[in-house]
Design an enzyme around this catalytic site. Structure first.
Site, PDB file in Angstrom:
ATOM      1  N   GLU A   1      11.516 -87.176   9.223  1.00  0.00           N
ATOM      2  CA  GLU A   1      10.555 -86.584   8.760  1.00  0.00           C
ATOM      3  C   GLU A   1      11.301 -85.214   7.951  1.00  0.00           C
ATOM      4  O   GLU A   1      13.189 -85.291   7.591  1.00  0.00           O
ATOM      5  CB  GLU A   1      10.171 -85.385   9.801  1.00  0.00           C
ATOM      6  CG  GLU A   1       9.411 -84.202  10.227  1.00  0.00           C
ATOM      7  CD  GLU A   1       9.251 -83.093  10.609  1.00  0.00           C
ATOM      8  OE1 GLU A   1       8.627 -84.181  11.632  1.00  0.00           O
ATOM      9  OE2 GLU A   1       8.922 -81.933  10.301  1.00  0.00           O
TER      10      GLU A   1
ATOM     11  N   HIS B   1       2.824 -77.429  15.606  1.00  0.00           N
ATOM     12  CA  HIS B   1       2.440 -77.918  16.839  1.00  0.00           C
ATOM     13  C   HIS B   1       0.857 -76.841  17.920  1.00  0.00           C
ATOM     14  O   HIS B   1       1.484 -76.169  17.321  1.00  0.00           O
ATOM     15  CB  HIS B   1       3.372 -78.442  17.263  1.00  0.00           C
ATOM     16  CG  HIS B   1       4.048 -79.772  16.295  1.00  0.00           C
ATOM     17  ND1 HIS B   1       5.404 -79.741  16.230  1.00  0.00           N
ATOM     18  CD2 HIS B   1       4.008 -80.532  16.573  1.00  0.00           C
ATOM     19  CE1 HIS B   1       5.797 -80.922  15.328  1.00  0.00           C
ATOM     20  NE2 HIS B   1       4.378 -81.701  16.243  1.00  0.00           N
ATOM     21  N   GLY B   2       0.907 -77.468  18.387  1.00  0.00           N
ATOM     22  CA  GLY B   2      -0.138 -76.509  19.632  1.00  0.00           C
ATOM     23  C   GLY B   2      -1.307 -76.573  19.646  1.00  0.00           C
ATOM     24  O   GLY B   2      -2.028 -76.622  18.171  1.00  0.00           O
TER      25      GLY B   2
ATOM     26  N   ASP C   1       8.484 -90.143  19.896  1.00  0.00           N
ATOM     27  CA  ASP C   1       7.860 -88.552  19.264  1.00  0.00           C
ATOM     28  C   ASP C   1       9.253 -87.935  19.271  1.00  0.00           C
ATOM     29  O   ASP C   1       9.724 -87.387  19.913  1.00  0.00           O
ATOM     30  CB  ASP C   1       7.067 -88.200  19.796  1.00  0.00           C
ATOM     31  CG  ASP C   1       6.331 -87.597  18.937  1.00  0.00           C
ATOM     32  OD1 ASP C   1       5.858 -87.404  18.104  1.00  0.00           O
ATOM     33  OD2 ASP C   1       5.448 -86.827  19.677  1.00  0.00           O
TER      34      ASP C   1
ATOM     35  N   ASN D   1      -0.806 -87.195  14.292  1.00  0.00           N
ATOM     36  CA  ASN D   1      -0.739 -87.416  15.493  1.00  0.00           C
ATOM     37  C   ASN D   1      -1.866 -86.764  16.622  1.00  0.00           C
ATOM     38  O   ASN D   1      -1.475 -84.836  15.589  1.00  0.00           O
ATOM     39  CB  ASN D   1       0.640 -86.991  15.729  1.00  0.00           C
ATOM     40  CG  ASN D   1       1.870 -87.472  15.588  1.00  0.00           C
ATOM     41  OD1 ASN D   1       1.457 -88.921  14.812  1.00  0.00           O
ATOM     42  ND2 ASN D   1       3.483 -87.327  14.955  1.00  0.00           N
ATOM     43  N   ILE D   2      -1.762 -86.845  17.506  1.00  0.00           N
ATOM     44  CA  ILE D   2      -3.008 -85.559  18.487  1.00  0.00           C
ATOM     45  C   ILE D   2      -2.596 -85.824  19.466  1.00  0.00           C
ATOM     46  O   ILE D   2      -2.354 -87.118  20.143  1.00  0.00           O
ATOM     47  CB  ILE D   2      -4.429 -86.510  18.503  1.00  0.00           C
ATOM     48  CG1 ILE D   2      -4.413 -86.232  16.533  1.00  0.00           C
ATOM     49  CG2 ILE D   2      -5.043 -85.839  19.150  1.00  0.00           C
ATOM     50  CD1 ILE D   2      -5.882 -87.115  16.820  1.00  0.00           C
ATOM     51  N   ASP D   3      -1.626 -84.578  20.227  1.00  0.00           N
ATOM     52  CA  ASP D   3      -1.905 -84.083  21.887  1.00  0.00           C
ATOM     53  C   ASP D   3      -2.488 -83.081  22.072  1.00  0.00           C
ATOM     54  O   ASP D   3      -3.206 -83.146  23.288  1.00  0.00           O
ATOM     55  CB  ASP D   3       0.098 -84.344  21.773  1.00  0.00           C
ATOM     56  CG  ASP D   3       0.433 -83.912  22.688  1.00  0.00           C
ATOM     57  OD1 ASP D   3      -0.585 -84.224  23.919  1.00  0.00           O
ATOM     58  OD2 ASP D   3       1.402 -83.308  23.410  1.00  0.00           O
TER      59      ASP D   3
ATOM     60  N   SER E   1       7.575 -88.867  24.151  1.00  0.00           N
ATOM     61  CA  SER E   1       8.337 -86.879  23.569  1.00  0.00           C
ATOM     62  C   SER E   1       9.400 -86.970  24.651  1.00  0.00           C
ATOM     63  O   SER E   1       9.728 -87.508  25.597  1.00  0.00           O
ATOM     64  CB  SER E   1       7.555 -85.915  23.165  1.00  0.00           C
ATOM     65  OG  SER E   1       7.826 -85.353  25.162  1.00  0.00           O
TER      66      SER E   1
HETATM   67  P1  13P Z   1      -0.346 -81.061  18.446  1.00  0.00           P
HETATM   68  O1  13P Z   1      -0.298 -80.085  18.645  1.00  0.00           O
HETATM   69  O2  13P Z   1      -1.173 -80.597  16.432  1.00  0.00           O
HETATM   70  O3  13P Z   1      -1.606 -82.320  19.000  1.00  0.00           O
HETATM   71  O4  13P Z   1       0.310 -82.494  17.516  1.00  0.00           O
HETATM   72  C1  13P Z   1       1.032 -83.506  18.671  1.00  0.00           C
HETATM   73  C2  13P Z   1       2.112 -83.536  17.404  1.00  0.00           C
HETATM   74  O5  13P Z   1       2.557 -83.967  16.053  1.00  0.00           O
HETATM   75  C3  13P Z   1       3.144 -84.384  17.867  1.00  0.00           C
HETATM   76  O6  13P Z   1       4.226 -85.402  17.525  1.00  0.00           O
HETATM   77  O1  G3H Z   2       5.668 -82.333  19.145  1.00  0.00           O
HETATM   78  C1  G3H Z   2       5.669 -82.609  19.950  1.00  0.00           C
HETATM   79  C2  G3H Z   2       3.833 -83.365  21.611  1.00  0.00           C
HETATM   80  O2  G3H Z   2       3.268 -82.287  21.405  1.00  0.00           O
HETATM   81  C3  G3H Z   2       4.487 -83.729  22.531  1.00  0.00           C
HETATM   82  O3  G3H Z   2       4.743 -82.199  23.069  1.00  0.00           O
HETATM   83  O4  G3H Z   2       7.454 -82.551  23.996  1.00  0.00           O
HETATM   84  O5  G3H Z   2       5.633 -81.194  25.200  1.00  0.00           O
HETATM   85  O6  G3H Z   2       6.009 -83.155  25.127  1.00  0.00           O
HETATM   86  P1  G3H Z   2       6.045 -82.278  24.068  1.00  0.00           P
HETATM   87 ZN    ZN Z   3       5.244 -83.349  16.303  1.00  0.00          ZN
END
Ligand code: 13P
Ligand code: G3H
Ligand code: ZN
Length: 312
Positions: free
Chosen positions: A135, A181-182, A83, A257-259, A50
């Site tokens: 998107e 997100h989150g 990202d 997407n998984i973060d 990101s």
């Molecule tokens: P999460 O916050 O659900 O992991 O989503 C991550 C994401 O969409 C990164 O672009």
């Molecule tokens: O969608 C966002 C991703 O989870 C990346 O998060 O901007 O905190 O790196 P970040």
């Molecule tokens: Zn995202």
């Protein structure tokens, strides 16, 4: 295998009814945890960076970490993806700087401006052998430093997707069907439910076209508990049920997407370590179990959610 684009991965994933995991990377331990699991499970993978990750770790460090993973895992195809690219300049910098895929996130702009911006990125990217994710629709939650409230989020309008894809030339499309997100995706007490009717409508309008789901962490409750039992405070953290993600992967969704899930695993593990070993101060001692738990979590996603194990 060198870094690749996602073109062939998505084609196979679409036809095979599975999805590729796109995991965010910010440091060495996260890169290692993800790619060791993918190597052992023979899974193709998208490592994504990101704007915040580039600001934290520096573009060159991240590219070199991913290149190291490619050398260590020659058996699996790896995509290096931007990202939520916020503007043309950031996308150009990543295209020029070794990425094989970029996202231009024009979802906060008007439909017309989103098309114009996305088309500009596609023209530059395609001229350099790089693929582009666009998107349509707005997800709730925190993305980089931008917070979008649930009220300001909006589902993707299926009637817009054909025009967007044909006018921009994008290679994949991120849509909003109820993910966010989150770690706080749904209100406690409500039934989390993705809008599969919208996904099905979109996929009928774009046959064979790869769809992307952002905000797809499931917020594993064992890690939320681990955080809360070791000094953290995350009440009501709820994610997307894994069976709904599995269903999406069997349909037109080719990238998930998984973060946040990886962040929860890392934070929970480190909090527990410090609670159990208040005398320890060597970062290797607490980063090692954190990396091991990221690896096991990614393995679980590959096998039980994405279905991309054995597809490398
Ligand atoms: P999460 O916050 O659900 O992991 O989503 C991550 C994401 O969409 C990164 O672009
Ligand atoms: O969608 C966002 C991703 O989870 C990346 O998060 O901007 O905190 O790196 P970040
Ligand atoms: Zn995202």
């Amino acid at each position: 295998m060198a870094l690749v684009t996602s073109a062939e991965m998505f084609k196979k994933a679409y036809e095979g009814g599975y999805a590729i995991g796109a995991f965010n990377v910010n440091n060495m331990e996260i890169v290692q945890g993800i790619t060791e699991a993918c190597k052992e499970e023979k899974a193709p993978v998208i490592l994504q960076v990101s704007k915040g990750a580039r600001a934290y770790a520096n573009h060159t460090y991240l590219v070199k970490l991913v290149e190291a993973a490619v050398l260590e895992c020659p058996e699996i195809p790896v995509v290096l993806h931007l990202d939520h690219g916020p503007d043309f300049e950031t996308c150009k910098s990543c295209i020029d700087g070794g990425f094989t895929s970029v996202m231009i996130d024009g979802s906060s702009h008007s439909f017309k401006d989103n098309i114009e911006l996305t088309k500009k990125v596609v023209e530059y990217a395609h001229a350099h052998g790089v693929v582009v994710e666009g998107e349509l629709g707005t997800l709730a939650g925190i993305e980089d430093d931008v917070q979008v409230s649930a009220e300001d989020s909006s589902y993707t309008r299926p009637e817009e997707v054909e025009e967007f894809v044909s006018k921009t030339g994008v290679d994949s499309l991120a849509i909003a069907i109820g993910t966010s997100h989150g770690a706080y995706k749904f209100k406690p007490g409500t039934e989390p439910q993705l809008r599969f009717d919208i996904l099905e409508d979109i996929s009928k309008r774009l046959p064979g076209f790869p769809i992307v789901l952002h905000g797809s962490s499931s917020v594993p409750q064992n890690y939320v508990t681990m955080i809360n039992e070791n000094g953290g405070k995350m009440p009501g953290a709820i994610g997307v049920p894994e069976d709904q993600l599995r269903k999406a992967a069997s349909l037109a969704v080719c990238k998930i997407n998984i973060d946040s899930d990886l962040r929860l695993a890392m934070t929970g593990t480190i909090r527990q370590f410090f609670n159990e070993h208040p005398d320890k101060f060597d970062p290797r001692e607490y980063l090692k179990p954190a990396r091991a738990n990221i690896k096991e979590l990614v393995r679980h996603k590959l096998v039980n959610v994405l279905g991309c194990n054995g597809k490398a």
